[in-house]
Design a protein around this motif. Structure first.
Motif, PDB file in Angstrom:
ATOM      1  N   VAL A 270       0.864  -1.188   0.000  1.00 43.40           N
ATOM      2  CA  VAL A 270       0.000   0.000   0.000  1.00 43.40           C
ATOM      3  C   VAL A 270       0.896   1.231   0.000  1.00 43.40           C
ATOM      4  O   VAL A 270       1.606   1.480   0.981  1.00 43.40           O
ATOM      5  CB  VAL A 270      -0.918   0.005   1.227  1.00 43.40           C
ATOM      6  N   PRO A 271       0.924   2.006  -1.082  1.00 45.15           N
ATOM      7  CA  PRO A 271       1.838   3.158  -1.153  1.00 45.15           C
ATOM      8  C   PRO A 271       1.577   4.168  -0.037  1.00 45.15           C
ATOM      9  O   PRO A 271       0.434   4.515   0.248  1.00 45.15           O
ATOM     10  CB  PRO A 271       1.531   3.771  -2.527  1.00 45.15           C
ATOM     11  N   SER A 272       2.643   4.631   0.564  1.00 41.77           N
ATOM     12  CA  SER A 272       2.534   5.673   1.584  1.00 41.77           C
ATOM     13  C   SER A 272       3.113   6.994   1.090  1.00 41.77           C
ATOM     14  O   SER A 272       2.949   8.014   1.742  1.00 41.77           O
ATOM     15  CB  SER A 272       3.265   5.238   2.862  1.00 41.77           C
ATOM     16  N   TRP A 273       3.794   6.966  -0.051  1.00 39.76           N
ATOM     17  CA  TRP A 273       4.353   8.183  -0.614  1.00 39.76           C
ATOM     18  C   TRP A 273       3.239   9.078  -1.150  1.00 39.76           C
ATOM     19  O   TRP A 273       2.146   8.594  -1.512  1.00 39.76           O
ATOM     20  CB  TRP A 273       5.302   7.865  -1.771  1.00 39.76           C
ATOM     21  N   ASP A 274       3.509  10.356  -1.247  1.00 38.74           N
ATOM     22  CA  ASP A 274       2.560  11.268  -1.867  1.00 38.74           C
ATOM     23  C   ASP A 274       2.329  10.920  -3.333  1.00 38.74           C
ATOM     24  O   ASP A 274       1.252  11.162  -3.871  1.00 38.74           O
ATOM     25  CB  ASP A 274       3.059  12.719  -1.750  1.00 38.74           C
ATOM     26  N   ASP A 275       3.337  10.364  -3.974  1.00 36.42           N
ATOM     27  CA  ASP A 275       3.226   9.933  -5.369  1.00 36.42           C
ATOM     28  C   ASP A 275       3.235   8.406  -5.399  1.00 36.42           C
ATOM     29  O   ASP A 275       4.303   7.781  -5.364  1.00 36.42           O
ATOM     30  CB  ASP A 275       4.391  10.488  -6.187  1.00 36.42           C
ATOM     31  N   PRO A 276       2.068   7.758  -5.452  1.00 36.22           N
ATOM     32  CA  PRO A 276       2.027   6.294  -5.410  1.00 36.22           C
ATOM     33  C   PRO A 276       2.660   5.627  -6.625  1.00 36.22           C
ATOM     34  O   PRO A 276       3.170   4.514  -6.521  1.00 36.22           O
ATOM     35  CB  PRO A 276       0.531   5.981  -5.325  1.00 36.22           C
ATOM     36  N   ILE A 277       2.654   6.310  -7.772  1.00 36.12           N
ATOM     37  CA  ILE A 277       3.250   5.726  -8.971  1.00 36.12           C
ATOM     38  C   ILE A 277       4.770   5.709  -8.854  1.00 36.12           C
ATOM     39  O   ILE A 277       5.436   4.765  -9.294  1.00 36.12           O
ATOM     40  CB  ILE A 277       2.805   6.483 -10.231  1.00 36.12           C
ATOM     41  N   ALA A 278       5.343   6.726  -8.222  1.00 37.37           N
ATOM     42  CA  ALA A 278       6.784   6.716  -7.969  1.00 37.37           C
ATOM     43  C   ALA A 278       7.148   5.569  -7.033  1.00 37.37           C
ATOM     44  O   ALA A 278       8.184   4.909  -7.217  1.00 37.37           O
ATOM     45  CB  ALA A 278       7.229   8.049  -7.371  1.00 37.37           C
ATOM     46  N   ALA A 279       6.296   5.315  -6.045  1.00 34.53           N
ATOM     47  CA  ALA A 279       6.532   4.196  -5.131  1.00 34.53           C
ATOM     48  C   ALA A 279       6.455   2.868  -5.876  1.00 34.53           C
ATOM     49  O   ALA A 279       7.264   1.963  -5.651  1.00 34.53           O
ATOM     50  CB  ALA A 279       5.522   4.236  -3.985  1.00 34.53           C
ATOM     51  N   LEU A 280       5.495   2.757  -6.781  1.00 30.48           N
ATOM     52  CA  LEU A 280       5.358   1.537  -7.585  1.00 30.48           C
ATOM     53  C   LEU A 280       6.586   1.333  -8.464  1.00 30.48           C
ATOM     54  O   LEU A 280       7.103   0.207  -8.580  1.00 30.48           O
ATOM     55  CB  LEU A 280       4.086   1.616  -8.447  1.00 30.48           C
ATOM     56  N   LYS A 281       7.045   2.413  -9.082  1.00 30.48           N
ATOM     57  CA  LYS A 281       8.238   2.307  -9.921  1.00 30.48           C
ATOM     58  C   LYS A 281       9.430   1.826  -9.101  1.00 30.48           C
ATOM     59  O   LYS A 281      10.210   0.979  -9.556  1.00 30.48           O
ATOM     60  CB  LYS A 281       8.557   3.656 -10.559  1.00 30.48           C
ATOM     61  N   GLN A 282       9.563   2.340  -7.866  1.00 28.90           N
ATOM     62  CA  GLN A 282      10.655   1.895  -7.026  1.00 28.90           C
ATOM     63  C   GLN A 282      10.541   0.398  -6.733  1.00 28.90           C
ATOM     64  O   GLN A 282      11.532  -0.335  -6.801  1.00 28.90           O
ATOM     65  CB  GLN A 282      10.671   2.667  -5.699  1.00 28.90           C
ATOM     66  N   GLY A 283       9.316  -0.069  -6.419  1.00 30.61           N
ATOM     67  CA  GLY A 283       9.127  -1.487  -6.121  1.00 30.61           C
ATOM     68  C   GLY A 283       9.495  -2.384  -7.275  1.00 30.61           C
ATOM     69  O   GLY A 283      10.168  -3.403  -7.113  1.00 30.61           O
ATOM     70  N   VAL A 284       9.059  -2.003  -8.471  1.00 33.55           N
ATOM     71  CA  VAL A 284       9.387  -2.780  -9.672  1.00 33.55           C
ATOM     72  C   VAL A 284      10.884  -2.786  -9.923  1.00 33.55           C
ATOM     73  O   VAL A 284      11.480  -3.830 -10.230  1.00 33.55           O
ATOM     74  CB  VAL A 284       8.629  -2.216 -10.894  1.00 33.55           C
ATOM     75  N   THR A 285      11.526  -1.638  -9.758  1.00 33.17           N
ATOM     76  CA  THR A 285      12.967  -1.533  -9.986  1.00 33.17           C
ATOM     77  C   THR A 285      13.740  -2.394  -9.003  1.00 33.17           C
ATOM     78  O   THR A 285      14.718  -3.070  -9.370  1.00 33.17           O
ATOM     79  CB  THR A 285      13.415  -0.061  -9.875  1.00 33.17           C
ATOM     80  N   ILE A 286      13.329  -2.399  -7.744  1.00 30.69           N
ATOM     81  CA  ILE A 286      13.989  -3.236  -6.731  1.00 30.69           C
ATOM     82  C   ILE A 286      13.907  -4.706  -7.096  1.00 30.69           C
ATOM     83  O   ILE A 286      14.860  -5.471  -6.902  1.00 30.69           O
ATOM     84  CB  ILE A 286      13.362  -2.980  -5.345  1.00 30.69           C
ATOM     85  N   CYS A 287      12.753  -5.113  -7.635  1.00 33.30           N
ATOM     86  CA  CYS A 287      12.541  -6.529  -7.947  1.00 33.30           C
ATOM     87  C   CYS A 287      13.101  -6.945  -9.297  1.00 33.30           C
ATOM     88  O   CYS A 287      13.151  -8.133  -9.610  1.00 33.30           O
ATOM     89  CB  CYS A 287      11.047  -6.850  -7.905  1.00 33.30           C
ATOM     90  N   ASP A 288      13.540  -5.986 -10.119  1.00 35.35           N
ATOM     91  CA  ASP A 288      14.027  -6.285 -11.452  1.00 35.35           C
ATOM     92  C   ASP A 288      15.505  -6.673 -11.388  1.00 35.35           C
ATOM     93  O   ASP A 288      16.383  -5.934 -11.797  1.00 35.35           O
ATOM     94  CB  ASP A 288      13.823  -5.075 -12.358  1.00 35.35           C
ATOM     95  N   ILE A 289      15.750  -7.877 -10.876  1.00 34.70           N
ATOM     96  CA  ILE A 289      17.132  -8.308 -10.675  1.00 34.70           C
ATOM     97  C   ILE A 289      17.671  -9.051 -11.897  1.00 34.70           C
ATOM     98  O   ILE A 289      16.916  -9.475 -12.767  1.00 34.70           O
ATOM     99  CB  ILE A 289      17.254  -9.169  -9.395  1.00 34.70           C
TER     100      ILE A 289
END
Length: 289
Positions: A270-289
């Motif tokens: 559940v995004p807690s950032w003011d910009d939930p799409i930026a949070a989603l992008k971070q999550g995808v990037t972290i998992c893109d190993i």
């Protein structure tokens, strides 16, 4: 769940992000989709972004390179197809999280619902359909397990015929879903063994199982043959999967890949950032190993 603020100011957000990038330099939030490795097939759950109109969210998915969406039903599939987004986990046959297959009084309605939904999923070109054990309500786990077996046996032949995989979700009963029966990997694995079909798998929710039993990577290694799908989430709090929480997702993703898994990993924080799409992008990037 109530949303919380990630941090008090833009400067604090920048510092938090820098700290994470210093710890994990391979995570680049400015990375373009074309530069992502995509060894992991990325998805995200619709409900986590419920405040964003679906069409707008799908446009964001296209920009981020997310190829699939979890937890969407037939009413949303046409719009997903318009944007070439796959429905990686369908729903719409269940009676909710509490009224599930472990209680025989719900079997008649569940069998009707799934008998109608399974052909729809297949006709739309999708594979995964979620299901839930439901709550114990004082029932012994072994009885509930057998009830699930007896009920699911009645729809598995139809699922097999249409190439649909029923995915029983593992949820925690400690924090979020009190009394839910399928709350340990071992219980879910026993269910799969008893049903003995490639068309019943476990939806392994990493957040939920961290709360209930931990030992995430070992369980993925030991039970991957019974796992058909993955959800992410930060613990504690079910927010971003960065260094604000205790799970290290790059290692978890590597363990998943090592099993030979070819399905989707869906972000379900559940995004807690003011910009939930930026949070989603971070999550995808972290998992893109």
């Amino acid at each position: 769940m109530k949303r919380r603020k990630f941090i008090a100011s833009t400067m604090a957000v920048s510092v938090g992000t820098l700290t994470y990038l210093e710890a994990f330099p391979s995570t680049n939030l400015n990375q373009k989709f074309s530069e992502l490795k995509n060894n992991i097939h990325h998805s995200a759950c619709r409900w986590c972004y419920k405040d964003i109109p679906l069409e707008k969210l799908l446009q964001h998915f296209n920009t981020l390179g997310i190829k699939a969406m979890d937890l969407v039903g037939p009413e949303d599939w046409p719009l997903l197809k318009k944007y070439n987004i796959h429905a990686s986990m369908c729903w719409g046959a269940e009676l909710g999280l509490t009224d599930g297959w472990c209680d025989t009084k719900f079997h008649a309605q569940l069998i009707k619902n799934y008998t109608e939904m399974i052909p729809k999923v297949a006709k739309a070109g999708y594979t995964n359909l979620i299901c839930f054990s439901g709550n114990r309500r004082g029932m012994d786990d072994s009885i509930g397990l057998q009830n699930c077996v007896n009920g699911l046996k009645q729809i598995l032949p139809l699922a097999e015929k249409h190439g649909v995989v029923l995915q029983m979700e593992l949820l925690n009963s400690k924090v979020d879903h009190k009394d839910y029966m399928c709350d340990h990997t071992s219980w879910g694995v026993e269910l799969c063994k008893k049903l003995n079909s490639n068309h019943i798998k476990l939806l392994y929710d990493i957040y939920h199982m961290q709360i209930m039993e931990g030992d995430i990577i070992r369980n993925i290694q030991d039970y991957n043959h019974y796992i058909g799908h993955y959800h992410t989430g930060g613990n504690p709090g079910r927010h971003e999967i960065d260094d604000t929480q205790e799970l290290f997702y790059p290692a978890i993703m590597k363990a998943i890949l090592k099993t030979g898994y070819k399905g989707y990993v869906a972000q379900e924080f559940v995004p807690s950032w003011d910009d939930p799409i930026a949070a989603l992008k971070q999550g995808v990037t972290i998992c893109d190993i």
